[in-house]
Scaffold this active site. Sequence first.
Site, PDB file in Angstrom:
ATOM      1  N   ASP A  19      41.560  49.322  31.254  1.00 31.28           N
ATOM      2  CA  ASP A  19      40.245  49.493  31.900  1.00 31.28           C
ATOM      3  C   ASP A  19      39.144  50.064  31.004  1.00 31.28           C
ATOM      4  O   ASP A  19      38.383  50.937  31.427  1.00 31.28           O
ATOM      5  CB  ASP A  19      40.388  50.380  33.139  1.00 31.28           C
ATOM      6  CG  ASP A  19      41.296  49.782  34.204  1.00 31.28           C
ATOM      7  OD1 ASP A  19      41.852  48.697  33.970  1.00 31.28           O
ATOM      8  OD2 ASP A  19      41.462  50.416  35.249  1.00 31.28           O
ATOM      9  N   ASP A  59      39.753  46.744  36.158  1.00 29.15           N
ATOM     10  CA  ASP A  59      39.418  46.794  37.580  1.00 29.15           C
ATOM     11  C   ASP A  59      38.501  45.611  37.855  1.00 29.15           C
ATOM     12  O   ASP A  59      37.554  45.361  37.099  1.00 29.15           O
ATOM     13  CB  ASP A  59      38.688  48.105  37.909  1.00 29.15           C
ATOM     14  CG  ASP A  59      39.623  49.213  38.354  1.00 29.15           C
ATOM     15  OD1 ASP A  59      40.842  48.989  38.372  1.00 29.15           O
ATOM     16  OD2 ASP A  59      39.122  50.298  38.687  1.00 29.15           O
ATOM     17  N   HIS A  61      36.975  44.597  41.207  1.00 31.56           N
ATOM     18  CA  HIS A  61      36.871  44.863  42.634  1.00 31.56           C
ATOM     19  C   HIS A  61      35.863  43.960  43.344  1.00 31.56           C
ATOM     20  O   HIS A  61      34.818  43.625  42.772  1.00 31.56           O
ATOM     21  CB  HIS A  61      36.416  46.313  42.860  1.00 31.56           C
ATOM     22  CG  HIS A  61      37.383  47.343  42.394  1.00 31.56           C
ATOM     23  ND1 HIS A  61      38.728  47.277  42.641  1.00 31.56           N
ATOM     24  CD2 HIS A  61      37.191  48.512  41.697  1.00 31.56           C
ATOM     25  CE1 HIS A  61      39.326  48.336  42.120  1.00 31.56           C
ATOM     26  NE2 HIS A  61      38.417  49.095  41.540  1.00 31.56           N
ATOM     27  N   SER A  67      37.795  51.690  48.009  1.00 30.62           N
ATOM     28  CA  SER A  67      37.630  52.928  47.250  1.00 30.62           C
ATOM     29  C   SER A  67      36.182  53.362  47.100  1.00 30.62           C
ATOM     30  O   SER A  67      35.925  54.474  46.624  1.00 30.62           O
ATOM     31  CB  SER A  67      38.246  52.770  45.856  1.00 30.62           C
ATOM     32  OG  SER A  67      37.460  51.923  45.039  1.00 30.62           O
ATOM     33  N   HIS A  94      32.060  50.752  41.361  1.00 30.53           N
ATOM     34  CA  HIS A  94      32.372  50.522  39.949  1.00 30.53           C
ATOM     35  C   HIS A  94      33.145  49.224  39.767  1.00 30.53           C
ATOM     36  O   HIS A  94      33.882  48.801  40.651  1.00 30.53           O
ATOM     37  CB  HIS A  94      33.190  51.692  39.376  1.00 30.53           C
ATOM     38  CG  HIS A  94      34.544  51.837  40.025  1.00 30.53           C
ATOM     39  ND1 HIS A  94      34.723  52.525  41.212  1.00 30.53           N
ATOM     40  CD2 HIS A  94      35.769  51.377  39.669  1.00 30.53           C
ATOM     41  CE1 HIS A  94      36.006  52.497  41.557  1.00 30.53           C
ATOM     42  NE2 HIS A  94      36.657  51.791  40.626  1.00 30.53           N
ATOM     43  N   LYS A 119      43.066  43.773  38.273  1.00 32.27           N
ATOM     44  CA  LYS A 119      43.700  44.523  39.364  1.00 32.27           C
ATOM     45  C   LYS A 119      42.628  45.022  40.327  1.00 32.27           C
ATOM     46  O   LYS A 119      41.444  45.022  40.011  1.00 32.27           O
ATOM     47  CB  LYS A 119      44.536  45.680  38.827  1.00 32.27           C
ATOM     48  CG  LYS A 119      43.755  46.706  38.021  1.00 32.27           C
ATOM     49  CD  LYS A 119      44.714  47.704  37.370  1.00 32.27           C
ATOM     50  CE  LYS A 119      43.994  48.743  36.536  1.00 32.27           C
ATOM     51  NZ  LYS A 119      43.193  49.686  37.316  1.00 32.27           N
ATOM     52  N   GLU A 126      43.884  49.963  47.079  1.00 29.34           N
ATOM     53  CA  GLU A 126      43.630  50.638  45.818  1.00 29.34           C
ATOM     54  C   GLU A 126      44.716  50.232  44.828  1.00 29.34           C
ATOM     55  O   GLU A 126      45.860  49.979  45.221  1.00 29.34           O
ATOM     56  CB  GLU A 126      43.657  52.163  46.036  1.00 29.34           C
ATOM     57  CG  GLU A 126      43.386  52.985  44.792  1.00 29.34           C
ATOM     58  CD  GLU A 126      41.979  52.812  44.268  1.00 29.34           C
ATOM     59  OE1 GLU A 126      41.757  51.813  43.532  1.00 29.34           O
ATOM     60  OE2 GLU A 126      41.114  53.659  44.564  1.00 29.34           O
ATOM     61  N   ALA A 159      41.370  55.771  32.916  1.00 25.45           N
ATOM     62  CA  ALA A 159      41.396  57.172  32.503  1.00 25.45           C
ATOM     63  C   ALA A 159      42.839  57.673  32.599  1.00 25.45           C
ATOM     64  O   ALA A 159      43.618  57.200  33.419  1.00 25.45           O
ATOM     65  CB  ALA A 159      40.489  58.016  33.405  1.00 25.45           C
ATOM     66  N   CYS A 163      44.335  55.588  36.097  1.00 27.47           N
ATOM     67  CA  CYS A 163      44.866  54.254  35.832  1.00 27.47           C
ATOM     68  C   CYS A 163      45.843  54.206  34.656  1.00 27.47           C
ATOM     69  O   CYS A 163      46.851  53.498  34.720  1.00 27.47           O
ATOM     70  CB  CYS A 163      43.712  53.274  35.627  1.00 27.47           C
ATOM     71  SG  CYS A 163      42.715  53.075  37.126  1.00 27.47           S
TER      72      CYS A 163
END
Length: 216
Positions: A19, A59, A61, A67, A94, A119, A126, A159, A163
Amino acid sequence: VVVGREGIMGDDTALVIVDVQNDFCEGGSLAVSGSPSVIQAINRLRGNASYGHVVRTRDWHPAEHVSFAANHPGAELYSSKEVNGKTQVMWPVHCVADTPGAAFQKDLVVQESDIVFSKGEDKEVESYSAFIDEEGEITPLKGILEQRGVKRLYVCGLAFDYCVGNTAKHAQQLGFETYVVRDATRSVAGDSEAAMESTLNDAGVKLVTTEELCPS
């Protein structure tokens, strides 16, 4: 075993870069402090060590993701809320798919041969980990790596306390020999960083440094 010496890296080894996207880097909506040094360390890993495979997770999304605090009227950012029977952290919007914030940060060295794994695509689920989502479902990444004969993973990125750590923990649980490159990751917060270090130790994940993998 001394990691990084001749014979350790090879076709059964993968570098998993978690990420490193604009929203998690300087200037992003959920920026992690120290992201430039993380990118520098990851680029050093790529330039000075040989991996059979490189995975870049992201990520990815939908705008309606569970989230996002913005999708829960009255929810306070970074608070925890019960959603669908689970405790969910309320994050800023995000890494919405196909937006600049979801793009890989421009300074990160990438190659066309990298495996890009998305993902968090289900708006109701989540997914901190690239291997097992918060509903307990194993993602396709396990099979993708097993088909390529991968047995050993070096995990880095953003982070550490979310993740990266969860990806490493689940990789170890799923049978991969797993290392976290400690100076090639940073955390969102100190409390969650300490908790994740304990979690990874209990799971059997080993911590290494870029200096061990790329001796000067």
